[in-house]
Design a protein around this motif. Structure first.
Motif, short mmCIF file in Angstrom:
data_model
loop_
_atom_site.label_atom_id
_atom_site.label_comp_id
_atom_site.label_asym_id
_atom_site.label_seq_id
_atom_site.Cartn_x
_atom_site.Cartn_y
_atom_site.Cartn_z
N THR A 8 -82.85 -37.52 -46.55
CA THR A 8 -82.62 -36.11 -46.26
C THR A 8 -81.19 -35.71 -46.62
N LEU A 9 -81.08 -34.62 -47.34
CA LEU A 9 -79.75 -34.11 -47.70
C LEU A 9 -79.37 -32.86 -46.91
N GLY A 10 -80.39 -32.08 -46.52
CA GLY A 10 -80.08 -30.85 -45.80
C GLY A 10 -81.28 -30.35 -45.02
N LEU A 11 -81.00 -29.57 -43.96
CA LEU A 11 -82.05 -29.05 -43.09
C LEU A 11 -81.83 -27.55 -42.88
N LEU A 12 -82.86 -26.77 -43.18
CA LEU A 12 -82.79 -25.31 -43.01
C LEU A 12 -83.50 -24.93 -41.71
N GLN A 13 -82.81 -24.15 -40.87
CA GLN A 13 -83.39 -23.75 -39.59
C GLN A 13 -83.17 -22.27 -39.33
N ARG A 14 -83.92 -21.76 -38.36
CA ARG A 14 -83.69 -20.39 -37.90
C ARG A 14 -82.30 -20.31 -37.28
N PHE A 15 -81.54 -19.29 -37.63
CA PHE A 15 -80.21 -19.10 -37.03
C PHE A 15 -80.37 -18.42 -35.68
N LEU A 16 -79.69 -18.95 -34.68
CA LEU A 16 -79.80 -18.39 -33.33
C LEU A 16 -78.75 -17.29 -33.18
N ARG A 17 -79.21 -16.07 -33.48
CA ARG A 17 -78.28 -14.94 -33.53
C ARG A 17 -77.64 -14.68 -32.16
N THR A 18 -78.41 -14.90 -31.10
CA THR A 18 -77.89 -14.60 -29.76
C THR A 18 -77.34 -15.85 -29.08
N GLY A 19 -77.17 -16.91 -29.84
CA GLY A 19 -76.78 -18.18 -29.22
C GLY A 19 -75.29 -18.29 -28.91
N THR A 20 -74.99 -18.84 -27.75
CA THR A 20 -73.61 -19.17 -27.41
C THR A 20 -73.55 -20.66 -27.09
N ASP A 21 -72.52 -21.28 -27.59
CA ASP A 21 -72.31 -22.70 -27.43
C ASP A 21 -72.21 -23.10 -25.95
N THR A 63 -67.14 -24.27 -20.04
CA THR A 63 -65.70 -24.28 -19.80
C THR A 63 -65.20 -22.89 -19.40
N GLY A 64 -65.91 -21.85 -19.84
CA GLY A 64 -65.58 -20.49 -19.40
C GLY A 64 -65.77 -20.37 -17.89
N HIS A 81 -82.82 -37.40 -27.74
CA HIS A 81 -81.85 -36.68 -28.56
C HIS A 81 -80.82 -37.65 -29.15
N GLY A 82 -80.24 -38.47 -28.28
CA GLY A 82 -79.38 -39.56 -28.75
C GLY A 82 -77.89 -39.29 -28.76
N ASP A 83 -77.49 -38.01 -28.81
CA ASP A 83 -76.05 -37.69 -28.79
C ASP A 83 -75.90 -36.39 -28.02
N TYR A 84 -76.30 -36.45 -26.75
CA TYR A 84 -76.53 -35.22 -26.00
C TYR A 84 -75.32 -34.83 -25.17
N HIS A 85 -74.82 -33.63 -25.39
CA HIS A 85 -73.70 -33.11 -24.59
C HIS A 85 -73.69 -31.59 -24.72
N LEU A 86 -72.77 -30.95 -24.02
CA LEU A 86 -72.77 -29.48 -23.96
C LEU A 86 -72.52 -28.82 -25.31
N GLY A 87 -71.90 -29.55 -26.24
CA GLY A 87 -71.67 -29.00 -27.58
C GLY A 87 -72.90 -29.05 -28.46
N GLN A 88 -73.98 -29.61 -27.96
CA GLN A 88 -75.21 -29.75 -28.75
C GLN A 88 -76.31 -28.83 -28.23
N VAL A 89 -75.94 -27.88 -27.38
CA VAL A 89 -76.95 -26.95 -26.85
C VAL A 89 -76.39 -25.53 -26.95
N MET A 90 -77.29 -24.57 -27.12
CA MET A 90 -76.87 -23.17 -27.16
C MET A 90 -77.75 -22.37 -26.22
N ARG A 91 -77.10 -21.40 -25.55
CA ARG A 91 -77.84 -20.51 -24.67
C ARG A 91 -78.15 -19.25 -25.48
N THR A 92 -79.44 -18.94 -25.62
CA THR A 92 -79.83 -17.70 -26.29
C THR A 92 -80.41 -16.77 -25.23
N THR A 93 -80.73 -15.54 -25.63
CA THR A 93 -81.32 -14.61 -24.66
C THR A 93 -82.69 -15.12 -24.20
N ASP A 94 -83.30 -16.03 -24.97
CA ASP A 94 -84.60 -16.58 -24.55
C ASP A 94 -84.49 -17.90 -23.81
#
Ligand SMILES: Nc1ncnc2c1ncn2[C@@H]1O[C@H](COP(=O)(O)OP(=O)(O)O)[C@@H](O)[C@H]1O
Ligand SMILES: [Mg+2]
Length: 449
Positions: free
Chosen positions: A194-207, A213-214, A312-325
């Motif tokens: 695999t060289l690249g992966l195309l995914q839906r962009f999470l427009r409402t996502g926040t890291d 930390t906020g 998941h294998g490398d799971y931490h808060l920087g690997q998740v995003m909160r979206t409106t859904d």
């Protein structure tokens, strides 16, 4: 050595995604070269093999050539040669737009195969691409606000778990992932890679890390309030994140299998080996090494076997995003520094849970290192961390058939193993952060059960 190789040898180590560190590069060879856009500018996809004193790594490089390099591309200039200036074309949207067309058209160009995910619907190929600035181990291109193409910089032969698990999860109907839409690959050592992966962009996502930390900053700003009293309380989010994690684990188990075959004795051996290695590198571990080792040695008395599955294998808060859904899990690559076989191996989902619990600790405590070191803030950080760790476990237990808190011995072992790794990492890179994992180790080994 030709001029281009010489330029690459100088340029590669200056790139953030370059994994060879300061080791001397002995040879750079172009293993594969495929033209994707001809003319001026032109685009070629190169596979590079980089031999250095620590081994050989393979990288993917989008090589752009222009007779005249415009100012906006000056920062990605590699060198000059026949045909003009060479540069890293991942940052040239005039050229990277083409990649989306190739995925949409399921194109085959020389040794490269572009694929779209069956059933994902047609792609809008009129969108323009932009490399996102927070470039880390990989480089991602965002098309409009619709798609994101992650291009893997350093390549590992085989199907990347990020693609493999996203395809499994979308088939399982998971709502906690960014929908995979396509990928591109080539054969490396006769294996589809695999060289690249195309995914839906999470427009409402926040890291997740920024959100967490906020919340910690809000707590620190409210001098006299407790974690449950301030406006930015995060516990409800942590609980939802726990539930999302359990749902993804459930789907992974269903899609790719789960077996009760994990051996506690074997896990214990591995963790004790990690500890022994870590001690050699991080002398600060010495004070607790015995207590940690006793913990590792003891858990097989309480647990004999455990359920293993893909995680998941490398799971931490920087690997998740909160979206409106809701919460979405990203980046199922696993720990990139480990071989693929290890990253694909089934293990206990407690490994992911421990990873996230450690991340809550980091979110709470990193400001103590950077700004506030007084006992009052330290107390409040602990309180925030304990509250959110607990909420995460509650959310997980509500969604899953199992409660991670009922597997304390194993969960603590995974947390300790992670904290030992963190001690090594911090001693190497950020000695002032060492106290974060050291505090966790003290807390766990001091806990009576
Ligand atoms: N589908 C997406 N939608 C929006 N942003 C994303 C998406 N995927 C990744 N990102 C952003 O890119 C960052 C890096 O993505 P990730 O897949 O974790 O790559 P890396 O392997 O470089 O860590 C994420 O932390 C997030 O900010
Ligand atoms: Mg990531």
């Amino acid at each position: 050595m030709d001029a281009f190789e010489k330029q690459l040898r100088e340029w590669l180590p200056t790139q953030r995604w370059y994994a060879g560190g300061a080791r001397t590069i002995e040879r750079v060879a172009v293993e594969q070269r495929t033209e994707l856009v001809s003319g001026d500018p032109s685009l070629q996809l190169l596979l590079l093999s980089v031999e250095h004193t620590g081994g050989t790594d393979r990288y993917q490089l989008f090589l752009g050539t222009r007779s005249r390099l415009t100012g906006r591309l000056a920062h990605v200039h590699i060198g000059d040669g026949e045909g003009g200036a060479y540069y890293d074309a991942a940052h040239d949207s005039e050229l990277t737009d083409r990649l989306l067309e190739l995925v949409a058209g399921q194109a085959e160009v020389g040794p490269l195969r572009f694929r779209s995910v069956p059933g994902a619907g047609p792609l809008d190929v009129t969108l323009h691409s932009l490399a996102i600035p927070h470039e880390q181990t990989n480089t991602s291109l965002v098309y409009g606000e619709e798609y994101i193409l992650k291009t893997f910089r350093r390549l590992v032969t085989g199907t990347n778990p990020d693609l493999e698990l996203h395809l499994a999860l979308v088939r399982a109907g998971s709502t906690h992932i960014a929908e995979p839409l396509g990928w591109y690959e080539t054969d490396v050592d006769a294996e589809p890679t695999t060289l690249g992966l195309l995914q839906r962009f999470l427009r409402t996502g926040t890291d997740g890390w920024l959100l967490a930390t906020g919340s910690v900053r809000d707590l620190y700003a409210e001098a006299d309030l407790h974690a449950d009293e301030v406006g930015g309380d995060f516990a409800a989010e942590s609980e939802r994140l726990g539930a999302a994690t359990a749902a993804v684990h459930h789907d992974l188990a269903e899609a790719l299998g789960a077996e009760p075959t994990g051996s506690a004795a074997e896990l214990s051996r591995t963790m004790r080996e990690h500890l022994a290695e870590a001690r050699r590198e991080a002398p600060s571990l010495a004070v607790h090494a015995r207590a940690i080792d006793e913990r590792f040695a003891a858990f097989p008395d309480q647990v004999d076997t455990f359920t293993v599955q893909r995680v998941h294998g490398d799971y931490h808060l920087g690997q998740v995003m909160r979206t409106t859904d809701g919460w979405v899990l990203l980046d199922f690559e696993g720990e990139p520094e480990h071989p693929l076989e290890y990253r694909r191996a089934k293990t206990s989902p407690l490994k992911d849970i421990a990873g996230m619990l450690r991340s809550f600790d980091y979110a709470a405590e990193h400001l103590l290192v950077e700004q506030y070191g007084d006992p009052q803030h330290e107390y409040r950080a602990r309180e925030w961390s304990a509250r959110n760790r607990e909420a995460f476990c509650v959310g997980y237990a509500d969604e899953a058939d199992t409660d991670p808190r009922e597997q304390r011995a194993l969960l603590h072992a995974f947390e300790l193993d992670k904290a030992v790794y963190e001690v090594v990492y911090e001693s190497r890179h950020r000695p002032s952060w060492l106290r974060i994992p050291m505090n966790a180790i003290e807390r766990i080994v001091g806990d009576s059960d």
